[in-house]
Motif scaffolding. Sequence first.
Motif, mmCIF file in Angstrom:
data_model
loop_
_atom_site.group_PDB
_atom_site.id
_atom_site.type_symbol
_atom_site.label_atom_id
_atom_site.label_comp_id
_atom_site.label_asym_id
_atom_site.label_seq_id
_atom_site.Cartn_x
_atom_site.Cartn_y
_atom_site.Cartn_z
ATOM 1 N N ARG A 220 0.831 -1.198 0.000
ATOM 2 C CA ARG A 220 0.000 0.000 0.000
ATOM 3 C C ARG A 220 0.878 1.264 0.000
ATOM 4 O O ARG A 220 0.610 2.234 -0.720
ATOM 5 N N THR A 221 1.929 1.239 0.796
ATOM 6 C CA THR A 221 2.852 2.373 0.844
ATOM 7 C C THR A 221 3.558 2.561 -0.493
ATOM 8 O O THR A 221 3.731 3.696 -0.971
ATOM 9 N N LEU A 222 3.964 1.451 -1.099
ATOM 10 C CA LEU A 222 4.628 1.509 -2.401
ATOM 11 C C LEU A 222 3.730 2.164 -3.443
ATOM 12 O O LEU A 222 4.163 3.062 -4.177
ATOM 13 N N HIS A 223 2.482 1.727 -3.509
ATOM 14 C CA HIS A 223 1.570 2.295 -4.498
ATOM 15 C C HIS A 223 1.352 3.789 -4.257
ATOM 16 O O HIS A 223 1.357 4.582 -5.206
ATOM 17 N N GLY A 224 1.173 4.170 -3.010
ATOM 18 C CA GLY A 224 0.962 5.581 -2.719
ATOM 19 C C GLY A 224 2.139 6.437 -3.146
ATOM 20 O O GLY A 224 1.960 7.524 -3.712
ATOM 21 N N ALA A 225 3.341 5.942 -2.898
ATOM 22 C CA ALA A 225 4.529 6.704 -3.263
ATOM 23 C C ALA A 225 4.679 6.825 -4.776
ATOM 24 O O ALA A 225 4.975 7.907 -5.303
ATOM 25 N N LEU A 226 4.454 5.736 -5.504
ATOM 26 C CA LEU A 226 4.613 5.765 -6.960
ATOM 27 C C LEU A 226 3.497 6.565 -7.626
ATOM 28 O O LEU A 226 3.734 7.292 -8.599
ATOM 29 N N ALA A 227 2.275 6.438 -7.113
ATOM 30 C CA ALA A 227 1.163 7.215 -7.670
ATOM 31 C C ALA A 227 1.406 8.705 -7.478
ATOM 32 O O ALA A 227 1.051 9.522 -8.347
ATOM 33 N N GLY A 228 2.024 9.076 -6.351
ATOM 34 C CA GLY A 228 2.310 10.484 -6.105
ATOM 35 C C GLY A 228 3.354 11.036 -7.042
ATOM 36 O O GLY A 228 3.406 12.255 -7.269
ATOM 37 N N GLN A 229 4.186 10.181 -7.592
ATOM 38 C CA GLN A 229 5.239 10.618 -8.500
ATOM 39 C C GLN A 229 4.807 10.565 -9.955
ATOM 40 O O GLN A 229 5.435 11.159 -10.822
ATOM 41 N N ALA A 230 3.725 9.833 -10.240
ATOM 42 C CA ALA A 230 3.260 9.655 -11.613
ATOM 43 C C ALA A 230 2.153 10.653 -11.947
ATOM 44 O O ALA A 230 1.570 11.289 -11.066
ATOM 45 N N ASP A 231 1.861 10.765 -13.237
ATOM 46 C CA ASP A 231 0.774 11.631 -13.697
ATOM 47 C C ASP A 231 -0.561 10.900 -13.726
ATOM 48 O O ASP A 231 -1.594 11.501 -14.010
ATOM 49 N N GLY A 232 -0.548 9.629 -13.461
ATOM 50 C CA GLY A 232 -1.765 8.837 -13.416
ATOM 51 C C GLY A 232 -1.435 7.459 -12.909
ATOM 52 O O GLY A 232 -0.298 6.993 -13.026
ATOM 53 N N ALA A 233 -2.412 6.783 -12.332
ATOM 54 C CA ALA A 233 -2.201 5.433 -11.804
ATOM 55 C C ALA A 233 -3.471 4.627 -11.974
ATOM 56 O O ALA A 233 -4.582 5.155 -11.896
#
Length: 301
Positions: A220-233
Motif C-alpha cells: 500500500r505504501t509503495l503504491h501511494g509513493a509511486l502514484a504520487g510521483q506519476a501523472d496517473g495510476a
Amino acid sequence: MSIANIVHPEACGSAELPGRERQEQTTVWAYAIIDNGVDDLAADLTWMTGVGGAPVRVAACSGLSMLVSDVSETQFGEAALRRNLENLDWLDEVARAHHHVIDAAARLFPLLPTRLATVYSSDAAACAALDERRAMLRGALRRVDGRVEWGVKAYAVPESETAAPRHARDGFAAGRDAASPDEDGAQATRGGTGLAYLRRRRAQLAAGRESRVAAVDAARTLHGALAGQADGARLHPPQSPQLSGVRLPMLLNAAYLVPADGAADFNAAVAARAAAHPELRIEVTGPWPPYSFVGDDDDGC
C-alpha cells in the motif's frame, strides 16, 4: 506483453461505409485511436503489416481517427474469434502482431490503444463508436501525450526468505523455548516435547500473520509513493500464479503514467522502495504504450 485483460469482441456498431466495395467478407481490426492532426504521420505506417499480415491503414472519422486493418471475417469475425481465442498459439501470435503496431505507432504520436480483439463491421461502425465518446477520448489523448506506461507488480515474500525472520529478531529460538531442559534436566515438568511443538507452531503462525500484514502495508505504501510521483495510476486485479508465472501471492498489480523522459527517476523510486521493504518482491515492466489509460473506466473498445 501481459494478456490478462483480453476481452471478447463486441460490435460497437453495424453501419456500412457507403460506396465501399468489398471483394470478400472482411471486418475491421482496431489497434489504436489517434487525433486527426497526426493522420499524415500515421499514413507512413502503411508499410507495416498487423494482425493476419494485413496492411495497417487510417480510418478517418470526425475529429478522431483509428489505426485499423481489414481482416478476413472467416478468421477474425465475432464467431471465429470466440473459437480462436481458445487457441493459445493463435492468441500469442495475434497478440504480438497487435502490440507491434501499437508500439511502433506510439513512438511517433500520442495514441490510445484498443483492447486486443476489438473488431468492427466497417469503418462507419468504428467511427460511430468514436463519436459516442469523442470528448472523453480527446481528453485522454491529451493526458497521455508525452507519457508512457510503467507496470509494477509486488509479491509477498515468505518470512523465511527475508534477511532476518521476525521470530529471530524478537528473540525467539528453539534453545529458549519452554521445551528446553532447565538446569535440573526437568524437561517433562516444563511441558515436554508436545507442548514445545505447539508453542513453536503457534509462534510460527503468529509470525506468518505479522509478515503478511507487513507485506500488505508495504504494498500500500509503495503504491501511494509511486502514484504520487506519476501523472496517473491504475490498479488492476492481482493475477493468479498461472498468469503471473510467480507462485508468491501478488499484492499489487498497478500501472503508472510517467513522462517519457522521467524513466530514470521513476525506476530509482521503485528501487528505493524495494530496498526499504524486503518483505516485497517487486517487478517493473515498461515502458509501454498507455494501455491502462484509455479512459476513466479503462475501456478500450
